[in-house]
Design a protein around this motif. Sequence first.
Motif, PDB file in Angstrom:
ATOM      1  N   GLY A 116       0.785  -1.227   0.000  1.00 34.28           N
ATOM      2  CA  GLY A 116       0.000   0.000   0.000  1.00 34.28           C
ATOM      3  C   GLY A 116       0.815   1.273   0.000  1.00 34.28           C
ATOM      4  N   THR A 117       2.108   1.190   0.326  1.00 33.71           N
ATOM      5  CA  THR A 117       2.950   2.379   0.387  1.00 33.71           C
ATOM      6  C   THR A 117       4.294   2.095  -0.268  1.00 33.71           C
ATOM      7  OG1 THR A 117       3.946   1.761   2.514  1.00 33.71           O
ATOM      8  CG2 THR A 117       1.887   3.035   2.584  1.00 33.71           C
ATOM      9  N   LEU A 118       5.042   3.162  -0.543  1.00 30.49           N
ATOM     10  CA  LEU A 118       6.376   2.989  -1.116  1.00 30.49           C
ATOM     11  C   LEU A 118       7.299   2.235  -0.164  1.00 30.49           C
ATOM     12  CD1 LEU A 118       7.050   6.456  -2.820  1.00 30.49           C
ATOM     13  CD2 LEU A 118       6.832   4.241  -3.962  1.00 30.49           C
ATOM     14  N   ALA A 119       7.104   2.422   1.139  1.00 31.68           N
ATOM     15  CA  ALA A 119       7.945   1.731   2.113  1.00 31.68           C
ATOM     16  C   ALA A 119       7.732   0.226   2.059  1.00 31.68           C
ATOM     17  CB  ALA A 119       7.656   2.255   3.520  1.00 31.68           C
ATOM     18  N   GLU A 120       6.520  -0.209   1.712  1.00 25.92           N
ATOM     19  CA  GLU A 120       6.222  -1.640   1.639  1.00 25.92           C
ATOM     20  C   GLU A 120       6.594  -2.247   0.293  1.00 25.92           C
ATOM     21  OE1 GLU A 120       2.074  -1.924   2.390  1.00 25.92           O
ATOM     22  OE2 GLU A 120       2.235  -1.461   4.523  1.00 25.92           O
ATOM     23  N   PHE A 121       6.780  -1.411  -0.713  1.00 27.28           N
ATOM     24  CA  PHE A 121       7.052  -1.899  -2.064  1.00 27.28           C
ATOM     25  C   PHE A 121       8.466  -2.459  -2.132  1.00 27.28           C
ATOM     26  CE2 PHE A 121       8.078  -1.626  -6.560  1.00 27.28           C
ATOM     27  CZ  PHE A 121       6.898  -2.009  -7.175  1.00 27.28           C
ATOM     28  N   VAL A 122       8.585  -3.685  -2.623  1.00 26.10           N
ATOM     29  CA  VAL A 122       9.882  -4.373  -2.685  1.00 26.10           C
ATOM     30  C   VAL A 122      10.487  -4.189  -4.077  1.00 26.10           C
ATOM     31  CG1 VAL A 122      11.064  -6.597  -2.522  1.00 26.10           C
ATOM     32  CG2 VAL A 122       9.141  -6.066  -0.992  1.00 26.10           C
ATOM     33  N   THR A 182      16.863 -12.304  -7.842  1.00 25.01           N
ATOM     34  CA  THR A 182      16.367 -13.418  -7.030  1.00 25.01           C
ATOM     35  C   THR A 182      16.149 -13.010  -5.578  1.00 25.01           C
ATOM     36  OG1 THR A 182      17.528 -14.988  -8.460  1.00 25.01           O
ATOM     37  CG2 THR A 182      16.811 -15.798  -6.317  1.00 25.01           C
ATOM     38  N   ASP A 183      17.041 -12.196  -5.023  1.00 28.05           N
ATOM     39  CA  ASP A 183      16.908 -11.780  -3.626  1.00 28.05           C
ATOM     40  C   ASP A 183      15.618 -10.996  -3.402  1.00 28.05           C
ATOM     41  OD1 ASP A 183      19.278 -13.007  -3.041  1.00 28.05           O
ATOM     42  OD2 ASP A 183      20.476 -11.165  -3.057  1.00 28.05           O
ATOM     43  N   ASP A 184      15.331 -10.069  -4.310  1.00 26.28           N
ATOM     44  CA  ASP A 184      14.097  -9.286  -4.174  1.00 26.28           C
ATOM     45  C   ASP A 184      12.867 -10.168  -4.326  1.00 26.28           C
ATOM     46  OD1 ASP A 184      15.238  -6.843  -3.616  1.00 26.28           O
ATOM     47  OD2 ASP A 184      15.328  -6.201  -5.706  1.00 26.28           O
ATOM     48  N   LEU A 185      12.924 -11.130  -5.243  1.00 28.48           N
ATOM     49  CA  LEU A 185      11.787 -12.036  -5.419  1.00 28.48           C
ATOM     50  C   LEU A 185      11.562 -12.886  -4.170  1.00 28.48           C
ATOM     51  CD1 LEU A 185      12.169 -13.247  -9.111  1.00 28.48           C
ATOM     52  CD2 LEU A 185      10.388 -11.766  -8.177  1.00 28.48           C
ATOM     53  N   GLU A 186      12.643 -13.299  -3.525  1.00 26.19           N
ATOM     54  CA  GLU A 186      12.494 -14.065  -2.286  1.00 26.19           C
ATOM     55  C   GLU A 186      11.830 -13.206  -1.207  1.00 26.19           C
ATOM     56  OE1 GLU A 186      16.196 -15.783  -1.107  1.00 26.19           O
ATOM     57  OE2 GLU A 186      16.416 -16.960  -2.946  1.00 26.19           O
ATOM     58  N   THR A 187      12.172 -11.920  -1.172  1.00 27.09           N
ATOM     59  CA  THR A 187      11.525 -11.016  -0.217  1.00 27.09           C
ATOM     60  C   THR A 187      10.037 -10.870  -0.533  1.00 27.09           C
ATOM     61  OG1 THR A 187      13.594  -9.775   0.039  1.00 27.09           O
ATOM     62  CG2 THR A 187      11.581  -8.697   0.766  1.00 27.09           C
ATOM     63  N   GLY A 192       5.759  14.407 -16.625  1.00 28.38           N
ATOM     64  CA  GLY A 192       6.845  15.045 -15.891  1.00 28.38           C
ATOM     65  C   GLY A 192       7.917  14.074 -15.447  1.00 28.38           C
ATOM     66  N   PHE A 193       7.564  12.798 -15.359  1.00 27.88           N
ATOM     67  CA  PHE A 193       8.529  11.792 -14.903  1.00 27.88           C
ATOM     68  C   PHE A 193       8.198  10.465 -15.563  1.00 27.88           C
ATOM     69  CE2 PHE A 193       9.150   8.328 -11.677  1.00 27.88           C
ATOM     70  CZ  PHE A 193      10.512   8.187 -11.874  1.00 27.88           C
ATOM     71  N   THR A 194       9.218   9.803 -16.085  1.00 30.07           N
ATOM     72  CA  THR A 194       9.061   8.471 -16.671  1.00 30.07           C
ATOM     73  C   THR A 194       9.888   7.480 -15.869  1.00 30.07           C
ATOM     74  OG1 THR A 194       8.704   9.334 -18.913  1.00 30.07           O
ATOM     75  CG2 THR A 194       9.386   7.035 -18.715  1.00 30.07           C
ATOM     76  N   ALA A 195       9.227   6.465 -15.338  1.00 28.02           N
ATOM     77  CA  ALA A 195       9.899   5.433 -14.548  1.00 28.02           C
ATOM     78  C   ALA A 195      10.068   4.182 -15.399  1.00 28.02           C
ATOM     79  CB  ALA A 195       9.091   5.103 -13.300  1.00 28.02           C
ATOM     80  N   HIS A 196      11.284   3.690 -15.483  1.00 31.14           N
ATOM     81  CA  HIS A 196      11.563   2.475 -16.238  1.00 31.14           C
ATOM     82  C   HIS A 196      11.768   1.331 -15.243  1.00 31.14           C
ATOM     83  CE1 HIS A 196      11.998   4.565 -20.100  1.00 31.14           C
ATOM     84  NE2 HIS A 196      12.606   5.529 -19.420  1.00 31.14           N
ATOM     85  N   LEU A 197      10.824   0.409 -15.208  1.00 34.34           N
ATOM     86  CA  LEU A 197      10.886  -0.701 -14.264  1.00 34.34           C
ATOM     87  C   LEU A 197      11.728  -1.835 -14.840  1.00 34.34           C
ATOM     88  CD1 LEU A 197       8.445   0.981 -13.253  1.00 34.34           C
ATOM     89  CD2 LEU A 197       7.407  -1.148 -12.502  1.00 34.34           C
ATOM     90  N   GLU A 198      12.584  -2.399 -13.995  1.00 31.83           N
ATOM     91  CA  GLU A 198      13.483  -3.474 -14.412  1.00 31.83           C
ATOM     92  C   GLU A 198      13.023  -4.807 -13.824  1.00 31.83           C
ATOM     93  OE1 GLU A 198      15.848  -2.833 -16.479  1.00 31.83           O
ATOM     94  OE2 GLU A 198      15.868  -0.632 -16.396  1.00 31.83           O
ATOM     95  N   PHE A 199      13.481  -5.902 -14.449  1.00 32.64           N
ATOM     96  CA  PHE A 199      13.210  -7.220 -13.894  1.00 32.64           C
ATOM     97  C   PHE A 199      13.858  -7.355 -12.521  1.00 32.64           C
ATOM     98  CE2 PHE A 199      12.539  -8.229 -18.422  1.00 32.64           C
ATOM     99  CZ  PHE A 199      11.326  -8.910 -18.330  1.00 32.64           C
ATOM    100  N   TYR A 200      13.264  -8.169 -11.664  1.00 35.80           N
ATOM    101  CA  TYR A 200      13.713  -8.330 -10.293  1.00 35.80           C
ATOM    102  C   TYR A 200      14.833  -9.367 -10.195  1.00 35.80           C
ATOM    103  CZ  TYR A 200       9.880  -5.655  -8.184  1.00 35.80           C
ATOM    104  OH  TYR A 200       9.030  -4.659  -7.797  1.00 35.80           O
ATOM    105  N   GLN A 214      12.928  -2.294  -7.226  1.00 34.35           N
ATOM    106  CA  GLN A 214      12.910  -1.030  -7.961  1.00 34.35           C
ATOM    107  C   GLN A 214      13.391   0.134  -7.092  1.00 34.35           C
ATOM    108  OE1 GLN A 214      12.273  -1.474 -11.077  1.00 34.35           O
ATOM    109  NE2 GLN A 214      11.249  -3.458 -10.991  1.00 34.35           N
ATOM    110  N   PRO A 215      14.566   0.041  -6.450  1.00 36.69           N
ATOM    111  CA  PRO A 215      14.992   1.092  -5.513  1.00 36.69           C
ATOM    112  C   PRO A 215      15.114   2.470  -6.155  1.00 36.69           C
ATOM    113  CG  PRO A 215      16.805  -0.393  -6.039  1.00 36.69           C
ATOM    114  CD  PRO A 215      15.575  -1.029  -6.578  1.00 36.69           C
ATOM    115  N   LYS A 216      15.618   2.537  -7.395  1.00 30.15           N
ATOM    116  CA  LYS A 216      15.769   3.843  -8.041  1.00 30.15           C
ATOM    117  C   LYS A 216      14.408   4.481  -8.285  1.00 30.15           C
ATOM    118  CE  LYS A 216      18.880   4.495 -11.218  1.00 30.15           C
ATOM    119  NZ  LYS A 216      19.629   4.490 -12.505  1.00 30.15           N
ATOM    120  N   VAL A 217      13.459   3.693  -8.782  1.00 28.61           N
ATOM    121  CA  VAL A 217      12.119   4.227  -9.060  1.00 28.61           C
ATOM    122  C   VAL A 217      11.452   4.674  -7.768  1.00 28.61           C
ATOM    123  CG1 VAL A 217       9.806   3.625  -9.887  1.00 28.61           C
ATOM    124  CG2 VAL A 217      11.818   2.913 -11.183  1.00 28.61           C
ATOM    125  N   ARG A 218      11.605   3.889  -6.698  1.00 35.76           N
ATOM    126  CA  ARG A 218      11.001   4.266  -5.414  1.00 35.76           C
ATOM    127  C   ARG A 218      11.568   5.582  -4.915  1.00 35.76           C
ATOM    128  NH1 ARG A 218      12.263   1.096  -1.349  1.00 35.76           N
ATOM    129  NH2 ARG A 218      13.515  -0.453  -2.451  1.00 35.76           N
TER     130      ARG A 218
END
Length: 347
Positions: free
Chosen positions: A28-34, A188-193, A178-186, A36-40
Amino acid sequence: MSDDDRPVRPAESESAAELAFEGALRPGTLAEFVGQPKVRTQLELLLRAAALQNRTPDHILLAGPPGLGKTTLAYIVATEAGAPIRLTSGPALQHAGDLASVLSSLVPGEVLFIDEIHRMARTAEEMLYLAMEDYRIDIMVGKGAGATSVPLELAPFTVVGATTRAGLLPTPLRDRFGFTAHLEFYGTDDLETVLTRAATLLELDIDAIAIAEIAGRSRGTPRIANRLLRRVRDYALVHDTPADEEAARHALRVYDVDSLGLDRLDRAVLDVLITRFSGGPVGVRTLAVTVGEEAETVESVVEPFLVRVGLIARTQRGRVATPAAYAHLGHEFPQRHAGGGPHLDGV
């Protein structure tokens, strides 16, 4: 019989279950989102600056492959901005009037999420240009020589567009974000989280080795990871067994997901490329016809992952199977690999 008394069909029940499942796992929040650190970081800066200036956030374009969290981030933008969100999609906006009815009903500060924004009709795109820049639309009244343009002022709002094919967006529309976010594939560590969090929310007792097994077969995509987790949970429930590494492997074998995350269609494409076309090069349309799929499906769903993991190479003459593809399917890579022939139809 009223709508409340109408029997629920299995397909409707399954669709509702899928939506409830996805909704339960959505942060529900950026803090909970696992991940994509740059986009966050970029989004947090953009949203905090808007809040400090007491204005609506800039329009945001989220670009990247399916399943990486574009819809989730749209909800988070609305939550962080303390604003309601309106959902629509490019295919639903095929006329300027479709968009006008949506825009004219927005409340101040509302977030308008347009999924698959690259599939909007051209007339709707042109109306959106003016709306995004000046918070105004022109409505044509009458027809022919007597038609007049009536300006309609709009409440300030934020467009969040999502696209899997940013290159298809016309430049005038892209430039208004005003801003374009490019999301990258995750990784393995992030997927485990992601999977550990999902298992906790689902109250599923699953060990770390099983989590790692699922993450390794999830193609770098959280949506696929959560889907496979559910299949492992189902397997453990039906067979009354712990959700451990063995259960994960058996469940994923049942659903044709191999050690690299390839499914039936992925392997079919590789198999015909190697066995019927001598490893290529061969055009994507020929591959699609041979496996009985649409060319767009092969090009947008299958091929990106196979290229990313090094099983297919794209050349000017067509698609070519790499030595890794031969090894993965248990074929011997020919010493003199030559392609060409009448099966070529270009890239």
